[in-house]
Design a protein around this motif. Structure first.
Motif, PDB file in Angstrom:
ATOM      1  N   PRO A   1       0.804  -1.224   0.000  1.00 29.65           N
ATOM      2  CA  PRO A   1       0.000   0.000   0.000  1.00 29.65           C
ATOM      3  C   PRO A   1       0.840   1.279   0.000  1.00 29.65           C
ATOM      4  O   PRO A   1       0.455   2.274  -0.620  1.00 29.65           O
ATOM      5  CB  PRO A   1      -0.823  -0.107   1.284  1.00 29.65           C
ATOM      6  N   SER A   2       1.990   1.255   0.651  1.00 30.30           N
ATOM      7  CA  SER A   2       2.822   2.458   0.730  1.00 30.30           C
ATOM      8  C   SER A   2       3.494   2.786  -0.601  1.00 30.30           C
ATOM      9  O   SER A   2       3.963   3.910  -0.800  1.00 30.30           O
ATOM     10  CB  SER A   2       3.887   2.290   1.819  1.00 30.30           C
ATOM     11  N   ALA A   3       3.548   1.813  -1.531  1.00 33.87           N
ATOM     12  CA  ALA A   3       4.187   2.046  -2.829  1.00 33.87           C
ATOM     13  C   ALA A   3       3.189   2.514  -3.878  1.00 33.87           C
ATOM     14  O   ALA A   3       3.588   2.932  -4.958  1.00 33.87           O
ATOM     15  CB  ALA A   3       4.877   0.764  -3.303  1.00 33.87           C
ATOM     16  N   ARG A   4       1.895   2.452  -3.565  1.00 33.12           N
ATOM     17  CA  ARG A   4       0.876   2.923  -4.499  1.00 33.12           C
ATOM     18  C   ARG A   4       0.749   4.445  -4.430  1.00 33.12           C
ATOM     19  O   ARG A   4       1.350   5.096  -3.574  1.00 33.12           O
ATOM     20  CB  ARG A   4      -0.487   2.315  -4.147  1.00 33.12           C
ATOM     21  N   TYR A   5      -0.085   4.980  -5.332  1.00 37.10           N
ATOM     22  CA  TYR A   5      -0.530   6.361  -5.144  1.00 37.10           C
ATOM     23  C   TYR A   5      -1.281   6.384  -3.822  1.00 37.10           C
ATOM     24  O   TYR A   5      -2.138   5.548  -3.558  1.00 37.10           O
ATOM     25  CB  TYR A   5      -1.464   6.795  -6.276  1.00 37.10           C
ATOM     26  N   GLN A   6      -0.963   7.337  -2.976  1.00 38.81           N
ATOM     27  CA  GLN A   6      -1.573   7.379  -1.655  1.00 38.81           C
ATOM     28  C   GLN A   6      -2.978   7.973  -1.672  1.00 38.81           C
ATOM     29  O   GLN A   6      -3.750   7.788  -0.732  1.00 38.81           O
ATOM     30  CB  GLN A   6      -0.675   8.148  -0.683  1.00 38.81           C
ATOM     31  N   THR A   7      -3.303   8.697  -2.727  1.00 38.58           N
ATOM     32  CA  THR A   7      -4.636   9.279  -2.873  1.00 38.58           C
ATOM     33  C   THR A   7      -5.136   9.033  -4.284  1.00 38.58           C
ATOM     34  O   THR A   7      -4.348   8.831  -5.216  1.00 38.58           O
ATOM     35  CB  THR A   7      -4.624  10.794  -2.608  1.00 38.58           C
ATOM     36  N   VAL A   8      -6.445   9.070  -4.436  1.00 37.99           N
ATOM     37  CA  VAL A   8      -7.037   8.927  -5.764  1.00 37.99           C
ATOM     38  C   VAL A   8      -6.605  10.083  -6.656  1.00 37.99           C
ATOM     39  O   VAL A   8      -6.365   9.900  -7.857  1.00 37.99           O
ATOM     40  CB  VAL A   8      -8.572   8.858  -5.648  1.00 37.99           C
ATOM     41  N   SER A   9      -6.484  11.273  -6.082  1.00 40.29           N
ATOM     42  CA  SER A   9      -6.082  12.426  -6.884  1.00 40.29           C
ATOM     43  C   SER A   9      -4.688  12.236  -7.468  1.00 40.29           C
ATOM     44  O   SER A   9      -4.378  12.748  -8.546  1.00 40.29           O
ATOM     45  CB  SER A   9      -6.142  13.708  -6.047  1.00 40.29           C
ATOM     46  N   GLY A  10      -3.820  11.490  -6.769  1.00 41.98           N
ATOM     47  CA  GLY A  10      -2.497  11.203  -7.313  1.00 41.98           C
ATOM     48  C   GLY A  10      -2.576  10.361  -8.567  1.00 41.98           C
ATOM     49  O   GLY A  10      -1.879  10.611  -9.559  1.00 41.98           O
ATOM     50  N   LEU A  11      -3.445   9.337  -8.551  1.00 38.59           N
ATOM     51  CA  LEU A  11      -3.639   8.505  -9.738  1.00 38.59           C
ATOM     52  C   LEU A  11      -4.240   9.318 -10.879  1.00 38.59           C
ATOM     53  O   LEU A  11      -3.782   9.238 -12.028  1.00 38.59           O
ATOM     54  CB  LEU A  11      -4.552   7.321  -9.401  1.00 38.59           C
ATOM     55  N   LEU A  12      -5.251  10.139 -10.579  1.00 35.95           N
ATOM     56  CA  LEU A  12      -5.903  10.930 -11.624  1.00 35.95           C
ATOM     57  C   LEU A  12      -4.936  11.952 -12.214  1.00 35.95           C
ATOM     58  O   LEU A  12      -4.969  12.227 -13.420  1.00 35.95           O
ATOM     59  CB  LEU A  12      -7.141  11.632 -11.063  1.00 35.95           C
ATOM     60  N   ALA A  13      -4.072  12.530 -11.370  1.00 34.75           N
ATOM     61  CA  ALA A  13      -3.094  13.497 -11.866  1.00 34.75           C
ATOM     62  C   ALA A  13      -2.095  12.838 -12.809  1.00 34.75           C
ATOM     63  O   ALA A  13      -1.609  13.472 -13.759  1.00 34.75           O
ATOM     64  CB  ALA A  13      -2.359  14.154 -10.692  1.00 34.75           C
ATOM     65  N   ALA A  14      -1.789  11.560 -12.564  1.00 34.06           N
ATOM     66  CA  ALA A  14      -0.862  10.844 -13.445  1.00 34.06           C
ATOM     67  C   ALA A  14      -1.522  10.511 -14.782  1.00 34.06           C
ATOM     68  O   ALA A  14      -0.855  10.474 -15.821  1.00 34.06           O
ATOM     69  CB  ALA A  14      -0.381   9.561 -12.765  1.00 34.06           C
ATOM     70  N   LEU A  15      -2.828  10.286 -14.769  1.00 33.62           N
ATOM     71  CA  LEU A  15      -3.544   9.927 -15.993  1.00 33.62           C
ATOM     72  C   LEU A  15      -3.965  11.136 -16.816  1.00 33.62           C
ATOM     73  O   LEU A  15      -4.114  11.048 -18.041  1.00 33.62           O
ATOM     74  CB  LEU A  15      -4.790   9.095 -15.649  1.00 33.62           C
TER      75      LEU A  15
ATOM     76  N   ASP B   1       3.773  17.613  -5.146  1.00 33.51           N
ATOM     77  CA  ASP B   1       3.810  16.304  -4.462  1.00 33.51           C
ATOM     78  C   ASP B   1       3.086  15.216  -5.222  1.00 33.51           C
ATOM     79  O   ASP B   1       2.756  14.182  -4.683  1.00 33.51           O
ATOM     80  CB  ASP B   1       3.227  16.429  -3.041  1.00 33.51           C
ATOM     81  N   THR B   2       2.828  15.447  -6.532  1.00 34.11           N
ATOM     82  CA  THR B   2       2.096  14.440  -7.330  1.00 34.11           C
ATOM     83  C   THR B   2       2.805  13.087  -7.295  1.00 34.11           C
ATOM     84  O   THR B   2       2.163  12.035  -7.250  1.00 34.11           O
ATOM     85  CB  THR B   2       1.950  14.913  -8.785  1.00 34.11           C
ATOM     86  N   ALA B   3       4.119  13.098  -7.319  1.00 35.55           N
ATOM     87  CA  ALA B   3       4.879  11.851  -7.382  1.00 35.55           C
ATOM     88  C   ALA B   3       4.743  11.019  -6.109  1.00 35.55           C
ATOM     89  O   ALA B   3       4.889   9.799  -6.118  1.00 35.55           O
ATOM     90  CB  ALA B   3       6.341  12.147  -7.647  1.00 35.55           C
ATOM     91  N   THR B   4       4.461  11.664  -4.983  1.00 28.10           N
ATOM     92  CA  THR B   4       4.404  10.930  -3.718  1.00 28.10           C
ATOM     93  C   THR B   4       3.005  10.708  -3.193  1.00 28.10           C
ATOM     94  O   THR B   4       2.816   9.889  -2.312  1.00 28.10           O
ATOM     95  CB  THR B   4       5.185  11.697  -2.628  1.00 28.10           C
ATOM     96  N   ARG B   5       2.017  11.389  -3.749  1.00 26.33           N
ATOM     97  CA  ARG B   5       0.674  11.242  -3.189  1.00 26.33           C
ATOM     98  C   ARG B   5      -0.108  10.139  -3.874  1.00 26.33           C
ATOM     99  O   ARG B   5       0.274   9.623  -4.906  1.00 26.33           O
ATOM    100  CB  ARG B   5      -0.090  12.560  -3.254  1.00 26.33           C
TER     101      ARG B   5
END
Length: 360
Positions: free
Chosen positions: A320-334, A356-360
């Motif tokens: 879990p700690s290696a994933r995007y920590q928030t949904v917004s982090g995943l959406l920002a990557a997409l 902080d997109t890379a860490t969230r």
């Protein structure tokens, strides 16, 4: 030039859902109510689905003067007119939520000894229905990302309200005029950073490993569910399914073309909840995400962009700690992958780009 009669059908994806014409189908499962039956101020006008503890009907509401979805508890689960805890929780949670990508609640109550919830009636198909109608069960990448943007917005809002969803899957996302809408909130629970859940609720292929182990759940748990959904939308497979040999796939396609008079089996997409204690071996057999690596999406769909595959694999990381920590982090990557005609926002509109997109 190929004649129109033999030309290959053009891919339509989610656009076809805008022209989806749906009428309540004849029930393929045993329902307790028939069309025309009345329950309080509700009149049954169609059958929708039958779940573990409740039935869904299309109903006419005299109070609201429109057709709605009525979710009624099965008689055997009613104790003196009292609904199960999960059913009451769903009504309580939906009463607090107001979001365009979450099904709208019209009320709840009890009639003729049966508790019920009234929801908006979504005539469009589910994402499960859309996939079943597509070649190889695959959406084009831009369509898949757009769907995840809408569903992710609903999950992000749910997290901000202090809840975790836990049951992401294509059948729980229906389309309203082509726009994905999240429904089925019966296993939602509060985000509690220090409390381990007492149950193992969810649908097996989409559950994060910590969810299977009944460990503490965080927003990253739902990130895994979104990643599993996105994986299926672009590959037609679950994250741990091995690629099918092309010759084998052609063989099964030939069998599918066989015209048979036998009735089609009922498709039950939801995995039953397991209540008994399972051994480690049983858990690993039922939940391969506990011990098997993810099959890279490009193994099923070779043309996928590598940046897209990397985002999906990070969302599905077993840690879990290696994933995007928030949904917004995943959406920002997409988000940067939606360009040109596939953009969901005006070209000059600012799109969130945080340091902080890379860490969230």
């Amino acid at each position: 030039m190929a004649s129109p009669s033999v030309a290959r059908a053009r891919y339509q994806g989610l656009a076809a859902a805008r022209r989806w014409e749906h009428e309540p189908a004849r029930p393929r499962e045993k329902f307790t109510l028939s069309v025309g039956d009345r329950v309080g101020e509700l009149t049954v006008i169609g059958h929708v689905a039958r779940g573990r503890i409740a039935e869904l009907y299309q109903v006419w509401s005299n109070r609201h003067w429109c057709a709605l979805t009525g979710k009624l508890v099965l008689p055997e689960y009613c104790v003196k007119g009292q609904a199960p805890v999960s059913f009451r929780r769903e009504a309580e949670v939906l009463e607090k939520l107001k979001h365009p990508n979450i099904v709208r609640l019209f009320g709840s109550g009890e009639a003729d000894g049966r508790p019920f919830i009234l929801l908006e009636y979504l005539a469009g198909p589910s994402l499960f229905d859309v996939l079943e109608g597509l070649p190889n069960r695959r959406l084009h990448v831009p369509d898949a990302i757009r769907a995840i943007m809408h569903v992710g917005a609903a999950i992000h809002y749910l997290h901000r309200c202090g809840y975790i969803y836990r049951d992401m899957k294509p059948a729980n996302v229906h389309l309203r005029e082509g726009v994905p809408v999240l429904l089925d909130f019966d296993v939602v629970r509060e985000l509690e950073p220090l409390r381990r859940p007492a149950d193992r609720l969810g649908t097996a292929p989409y559950m994060a490993p910590e969810q299977v182990r009944r460990e503490v759940l965080t927003t990253a748990t739902d990130v895994y569910g979104l990643g599993a959904l996105l994986y299926e939308l672009v590959t037609g497979k679950w994250p741990h399914e091995e690629p099918v040999d092309a010759a084998d796939e052609a063989f099964w396609d030939e069998l599918d073309e066989d015209d048979s008079d036998e009735p089609e089996p009922v498709i039950k997409e939801r995995t039953a909840v397991v209540d008994h204690e399972m051994t480690t071996r049983e858990l690993e057999q039922r939940y391969p995400q506990l011990c098997q690596p993810i099959v890279p999406p490009r193994a099923h769909t070779p043309g996928l962009p590598r940046a897209f595959e990397a985002a999906v694999l990070r969302a599905l990381d077993p840690d879990p700690s290696a994933r995007y920590q928030t949904v917004s982090g995943l959406l920002a990557a997409l988000a940067p992958m939606l360009k040109g005609k596939n953009r969901m926002w005006p070209e000059n509109a600012p799109v969130e780009r945080r340091a902080d997109t890379a860490t969230r």
